[in-house]
Scaffold this active site. Structure first.
Site, short mmCIF file in Angstrom:
data_model
loop_
_atom_site.label_atom_id
_atom_site.label_comp_id
_atom_site.label_asym_id
_atom_site.label_seq_id
_atom_site.Cartn_x
_atom_site.Cartn_y
_atom_site.Cartn_z
N LYS A 52 6.82 6.08 6.57
CA LYS A 52 5.88 4.98 6.83
C LYS A 52 6.02 4.52 8.28
O LYS A 52 5.02 4.31 8.98
CB LYS A 52 6.17 3.80 5.88
CG LYS A 52 5.73 4.08 4.44
CD LYS A 52 6.37 3.12 3.45
CE LYS A 52 6.04 3.52 2.02
NZ LYS A 52 6.85 2.80 1.02
N GLN A 96 10.43 -2.30 -0.12
CA GLN A 96 10.49 -1.04 -0.86
C GLN A 96 11.10 -1.27 -2.24
O GLN A 96 12.11 -1.93 -2.40
CB GLN A 96 11.32 -0.02 -0.06
CG GLN A 96 11.36 1.36 -0.66
CD GLN A 96 10.01 2.08 -0.67
OE1 GLN A 96 9.20 1.91 0.23
NE2 GLN A 96 9.77 2.86 -1.71
N ASP A 119 1.00 -4.14 -0.28
CA ASP A 119 1.30 -3.38 -1.50
C ASP A 119 0.38 -3.79 -2.65
O ASP A 119 0.28 -3.08 -3.65
CB ASP A 119 2.74 -3.71 -1.94
CG ASP A 119 3.71 -2.58 -1.66
OD1 ASP A 119 3.27 -1.41 -1.61
OD2 ASP A 119 4.91 -2.88 -1.51
N1 GUN Z 1 8.26 2.46 -4.40
C1 GUN Z 1 7.51 3.49 -4.84
N2 GUN Z 1 6.21 3.31 -4.54
C2 GUN Z 1 6.14 2.13 -3.88
C3 GUN Z 1 5.07 1.39 -3.31
O1 GUN Z 1 3.90 1.77 -3.34
N3 GUN Z 1 5.41 0.22 -2.72
C4 GUN Z 1 6.69 -0.25 -2.67
N4 GUN Z 1 6.93 -1.42 -2.08
N5 GUN Z 1 7.70 0.42 -3.20
C5 GUN Z 1 7.43 1.60 -3.79
#
Ligand code: GUN
Length: 291
Positions: A52, A96, A119
């Protein structure tokens, strides 16, 4: 042979559009900023956070990567989230998931400024998705799945979509998204999960089958109707001593036996994964525009 739905190629197209939008924002003195917070050292999470951050830099976004120790307390994490809420250079915040056990994830999500919740996990954004309010943020993985279907020319309107899995990150928001009225929606959606009876009977009636239960190679040939479109959200690490890194990535779909039955299918890796990151970048640009 089925069509492979190439997430990497479709994501490149999204980045090309985003570069134009980012350039336009910069002429107005605005640079979209994303903060990604990682608590602890889960190796898969570290890898996601790294990609990311790299993609933000590639696109010329302002990127902040906060890596906090595994023993971070709830109060310490809340304090960092509140700082980011107040930071005018940050338009999107992602914590995350999953965090370590001492963290109450739902409380952290509620503490996010909903206008920075790229998110789409904050209750206000969940409500906006259910209400069809376009100003909200939709979770990135469901958004990426929908985009893959649209870009691959799959007819969603009127189709029977079966979603395997009912998580807040994928299954539930995806069901809401695909049943929404209008473009990219209007599907007949069924959600099946670990307690569903006659699961294979239901999945065999799907025009579009989306596997998002996080179980390696759960979906077998017997679950899939001839000619169905299959989207595989799973990214599972399974031990493989023949690989240099000691594991290989497999989806929730047994690709070898399922793909010959399908009209189109996503690979793992290179399917949904690249789209999730592309949608995160897109949500961050949207957050900046709406600020
Ligand atoms: N862990 C796995 N997929 C995601 C996501 O889309 N967002 C976040 N914050 N954590 C994740």
């Amino acid at each position: 042979m089925p069509n492979l739905i190439q997430g990497r190629i479709i994501a490149e197209k999204i980045y090309a559009d985003l570069r134009g939008e980012i350039a336009e924002l910069k002429t107005r003195g605005l640079t979209p900023g994303l903060a990604v917070v990682l608590v602890g050292d889960n190796p898969a999470s570290r890898a996601y956070v790294r990609s990311k951050d790299k993609m933000c830099r590639d696109l010329g976004l302002h990127s902040v990567k906060l890596e906090l120790p595994a023993d971070t307390t709830q109060a310490q994490l809340l304090a960092r989230v509140e700082e980011l809420n107040r930071d005018p250079a940050i338009h999107g915040i992602l914590v995350q998931s999953p965090p370590p056990k001492q963290i109450d994830e739902a409380a952290i999500v509620r503490a996010l400024d909903p206008a920075k919740d790229v998110d789409g996990f904050h209750p206000l954004n969940v409500a906006k998705l259910a209400l069809g309010d376009e100003s909200g943020f939709v979770p990135c993985t469901p958004l990426g799945c929908q985009r893959l279907l649209i870009e691959s020319g799959t007819e969603i309107s009127g189709a029977h979509v079966v979603v395997l899995g009912r998580s807040m990150i994928v299954g539930k928001p995806l069901a809401l998204l695909l049943m929404r009225k209008g473009c990219g929606g209007d599907a007949t959606v069924t959600v099946v999960h670990s307690r569903s009876q006659r699961l294979a009977e239901i999945t065999r009636s799907a025009d579009i089958l989306i596997a998002a239960m996080g179980q390696p190679e759960f979906v077998r040939a017997e679950h899939v109707r001839d000619g169905a479109v299959v989207i595989d959200v799973g990214i599972n690490r399974v031990d493989d001593p023949t690989m240099e890194r000691g594991y290989r990535l497999v989806g929730d779909v047994a690709f070898g036996e399922v793909s010959p039955k399908t009209s189109a299918i996503t690979p793992v890796p290179g399917g949904v994964g690249p789209m999730t990151i592309a949608m995160l970048m897109s949500n961050t640009v949207k957050a900046c525009r709406q600020m």
